[in-house]
Write a protein that holds these residues in place. Sequence first.
Motif, mmCIF file in Angstrom:
data_model
loop_
_atom_site.group_PDB
_atom_site.id
_atom_site.type_symbol
_atom_site.label_atom_id
_atom_site.label_comp_id
_atom_site.label_asym_id
_atom_site.label_seq_id
_atom_site.Cartn_x
_atom_site.Cartn_y
_atom_site.Cartn_z
ATOM 1 N N SER A 119 0.861 -1.190 0.000
ATOM 2 C CA SER A 119 0.000 0.000 0.000
ATOM 3 C C SER A 119 0.890 1.230 0.000
ATOM 4 O O SER A 119 1.167 1.793 1.047
ATOM 5 N N VAL A 120 1.349 1.625 -1.152
ATOM 6 C CA VAL A 120 2.244 2.786 -1.201
ATOM 7 C C VAL A 120 1.536 4.050 -1.621
ATOM 8 O O VAL A 120 1.884 5.133 -1.180
ATOM 9 N N ASP A 121 0.569 3.918 -2.493
ATOM 10 C CA ASP A 121 -0.268 5.071 -2.807
ATOM 11 C C ASP A 121 -1.700 4.602 -2.645
ATOM 12 O O ASP A 121 -1.989 3.422 -2.709
ATOM 13 N N GLY A 122 -2.588 5.533 -2.431
ATOM 14 C CA GLY A 122 -3.950 5.127 -2.137
ATOM 15 C C GLY A 122 -4.690 4.564 -3.330
ATOM 16 O O GLY A 122 -5.744 3.972 -3.190
ATOM 17 N N PHE B 30 11.922 2.672 -2.376
ATOM 18 C CA PHE B 30 11.872 4.041 -2.858
ATOM 19 C C PHE B 30 10.566 4.182 -3.633
ATOM 20 O O PHE B 30 10.179 3.243 -4.349
ATOM 21 N N ASP C 155 9.153 6.828 -6.320
ATOM 22 C CA ASP C 155 9.400 8.034 -7.108
ATOM 23 C C ASP C 155 8.081 8.738 -7.391
ATOM 24 O O ASP C 155 7.256 8.255 -8.170
ATOM 25 N N LEU C 156 7.893 9.891 -6.766
ATOM 26 C CA LEU C 156 6.626 10.616 -6.892
ATOM 27 C C LEU C 156 6.452 11.193 -8.291
ATOM 28 O O LEU C 156 5.346 11.534 -8.699
ATOM 29 N N ASP D 140 7.328 -1.405 7.435
ATOM 30 C CA ASP D 140 7.244 -0.917 6.061
ATOM 31 C C ASP D 140 7.859 0.468 5.987
ATOM 32 O O ASP D 140 7.423 1.382 6.695
ATOM 33 N N LEU D 141 8.849 0.596 5.139
ATOM 34 C CA LEU D 141 9.530 1.877 4.978
ATOM 35 C C LEU D 141 9.435 2.296 3.520
ATOM 36 O O LEU D 141 9.807 1.536 2.625
ATOM 37 N N VAL D 142 8.911 3.484 3.297
ATOM 38 C CA VAL D 142 8.813 4.019 1.939
ATOM 39 C C VAL D 142 9.510 5.363 1.906
ATOM 40 O O VAL D 142 9.109 6.301 2.614
ATOM 41 N N ILE D 143 10.554 5.458 1.097
ATOM 42 C CA ILE D 143 11.283 6.713 0.938
ATOM 43 C C ILE D 143 10.769 7.387 -0.324
ATOM 44 O O ILE D 143 10.989 6.891 -1.427
ATOM 45 N N ARG D 144 10.046 8.488 -0.148
ATOM 46 C CA ARG D 144 9.461 9.184 -1.308
ATOM 47 C C ARG D 144 10.527 10.027 -1.972
ATOM 48 O O ARG D 144 11.299 10.729 -1.295
ATOM 49 N N LEU D 145 10.536 9.988 -3.293
ATOM 50 C CA LEU D 145 11.551 10.714 -4.066
ATOM 51 C C LEU D 145 10.900 11.761 -4.953
ATOM 52 O O LEU D 145 9.838 11.530 -5.519
#
Lengths: 143, 143
Positions: A82-85, A100, A102-103, A134-139
């Motif tokens: 679940s990284v984006d809705g 990662f 990438d936005l 859960d780790l999400v690094i937004r770029l």
Amino acid sequence: MDMTNTTPDQNVSHTEQRLLGCGIRPTAQRVRIASLLLSAPQHLSAEQILASLRGAGARVSKATVYNTLNLFAGHGLIRQLSVDGSRAWFDSNVDAHYHFHDLTNGALIDVPVPDVEFSRLPPPPAGTEVAGIDLVIRLRKKM
Amino acid sequence: MDMTNTTPDQNVSHTEQRLLGCGIRPTAQRVRIASLLLSAPQHLSAEQILASLRGAGARVSKATVYNTLNLFAGHGLIRQLSVDGSRAWFDSNVDAHYHFHDLTNGALIDVPVPDVEFSRLPPPPAGTEVAGIDLVIRLRKKM
DNA sequence: TTCCTTGCAAAACTTTTGCATTAAA
DNA sequence: TTTAATGCAAAAGTTTTGCAAGGAA
């Protein structure tokens, strides 16, 4: 055993073994879905999988894709993210790892566990224990 | 200024100031939504907000709740979370922080930044920079 | 007035489900 | 032959959108 250079077709019997090993009956649709997803570490949506299989001439329904992905996830064969809705992403890499995101283009990139080190983490609330992190690094684009 | 013990109603004019400060016209519905959400650090879904406002006798439509939440998030007044695939959660705490996610009951609990320390993080891919870090620590019942 | 906001309903999307049909063991 | 899986369509759930009506400046 390195399967990096095998094609999905060559993987079919290997895939069947893998499904059988999980107690999953290796039907034609399941093998195709597993073959596609497990051919390499990747992140795919249900719709992408459906389109890819149909593009390759397979007869698969949307319901079967969803049912199969849930089945696989329930057996730990793949992992749902679940990284984006907007929708669910299915990760063929079930080993512990981070991401990662990438936005700019929505791309997901795996981050290996050793690349992240926590020197401090909060104690879980009483009566609970950590089930996963859960780790999400937004770029974003660098200017 | 400590607003911990003020009720939503007492907050109305304060809330109006906050909306004006963001360049958002403080209409009745917006003030009610902001008042509810910003009265304390919490995580609410659109449906919960709609139900809460209607339960309190407010005339608000679902469309307005969604439009308003998106508007607020766009102005950095609240933050939208993707913690489970089912729906969006709106966090009234926009300061940097992380989350516990209790898989037993779906609860979200804030984790302050100082409670987590990274001693190693991967370098962002070339041409990108880190826009933010989302950390979700999943919890299960301890046996 | 003029522009913005709201409400309602409908539409758009993603995902799940019911059920008749088909395929697997 | 018996059980389980599939396909289709419909339903369910969340979120967005079009548009007429209402409200603020």
